[in-house]
Write a protein that holds these residues in place. Structure first.
Motif, short mmCIF file in Angstrom:
data_model
loop_
_atom_site.label_atom_id
_atom_site.label_comp_id
_atom_site.label_asym_id
_atom_site.label_seq_id
_atom_site.Cartn_x
_atom_site.Cartn_y
_atom_site.Cartn_z
N TYR A 77 -7.90 0.20 -0.56
CA TYR A 77 -7.13 0.55 0.63
C TYR A 77 -5.87 1.31 0.26
CZ TYR A 77 -10.08 -2.33 3.54
OH TYR A 77 -11.15 -2.83 4.22
N SER A 78 -5.47 2.20 1.16
CA SER A 78 -4.20 2.92 1.03
C SER A 78 -3.68 3.16 2.44
CB SER A 78 -4.39 4.24 0.29
OG SER A 78 -5.32 5.06 0.96
N ASP A 135 -2.48 5.29 5.65
CA ASP A 135 -3.12 6.48 6.20
C ASP A 135 -2.15 7.57 6.62
OD1 ASP A 135 -5.18 8.09 7.05
OD2 ASP A 135 -5.48 7.08 8.94
N LEU A 159 0.81 -1.21 0.00
CA LEU A 159 0.00 0.00 0.00
C LEU A 159 0.85 1.27 0.00
CD1 LEU A 159 -2.86 -1.07 2.43
CD2 LEU A 159 -2.86 -1.07 -0.08
N LEU A 161 -6.35 -6.30 7.38
CA LEU A 161 -6.72 -4.91 7.06
C LEU A 161 -7.57 -4.30 8.18
CD1 LEU A 161 -7.48 -5.29 3.27
CD2 LEU A 161 -5.68 -3.84 4.28
N ARG A 203 -6.66 -0.98 10.14
CA ARG A 203 -7.63 0.13 10.21
C ARG A 203 -7.89 0.55 11.65
NH1 ARG A 203 -11.27 -2.83 7.12
NH2 ARG A 203 -12.67 -2.83 8.89
N VAL A 216 -4.17 2.20 7.96
CA VAL A 216 -4.69 2.21 6.59
C VAL A 216 -6.06 2.87 6.59
CG1 VAL A 216 -3.44 0.13 5.87
CG2 VAL A 216 -5.78 -0.08 6.71
N LYS A 217 -6.43 3.37 5.42
CA LYS A 217 -7.75 3.95 5.22
C LYS A 217 -8.33 3.30 3.97
CE LYS A 217 -5.69 7.90 2.90
NZ LYS A 217 -5.49 9.35 2.91
N TYR A 218 -9.63 3.48 3.79
CA TYR A 218 -10.27 2.88 2.62
C TYR A 218 -11.29 3.82 2.02
CZ TYR A 218 -14.35 1.86 5.51
OH TYR A 218 -15.46 1.98 6.32
N GLU A 242 -2.62 2.39 -4.14
CA GLU A 242 -3.91 2.00 -3.58
C GLU A 242 -4.32 0.68 -4.22
OE1 GLU A 242 -7.71 4.66 -2.92
OE2 GLU A 242 -7.56 4.04 -5.01
#
Length: 105
Positions: free
Chosen positions: A84-85, A87, A39, A64, A68, A73-75, A43
């Protein structure tokens, strides 16, 4: 003349200390590090992560969720696909520094 920090100013707050420890605990898993490494470059959807790492979808989803929960990570959702990528650039920089440290040792 520079003022010296008092012990109260240099002490890490208990909540911050707890969150740092929790983050390091989460990063203690090789699969999570592999996911963050992917990531850090782009993304990806869950299925793309599954394909690239050769893992089961349930395992990737579980990892994941853990990432999170500590805001690593964020989505975003696009239709039925979730992407997802990472954060925070700080975490990626820390991982890169640790990899460099281990390779240097």
């Amino acid at each position: 003349m520079m003022e010296k920090n008092t012990p109260e100013q240099t002490e890490i707050e208990k909540e911050v200390l707890s969150r740092v420890a929790q983050t390091f605990k989460i990063l203690g898993d090789p699969t999570r590090i592999r996911i963050l490494n992917l990531l850090s470059k782009e993304e990806l959807s869950v299925n793309e992560i599954v394909d690239r790492l050769g893992l089961k979808q349930s395992n990737v989803s579980h990892q994941l969720k853990a990432l999170r929960n500590v805001q690593l990570v964020k989505y975003r959702r696009e239709g039925t696909t979730v992407y997802y990528s990472y954060d925070d650039e700080h975490v990626i920089n820390t991982l890169e520094q640790m990899v460099n440290h281990v390779r240097h040792s």
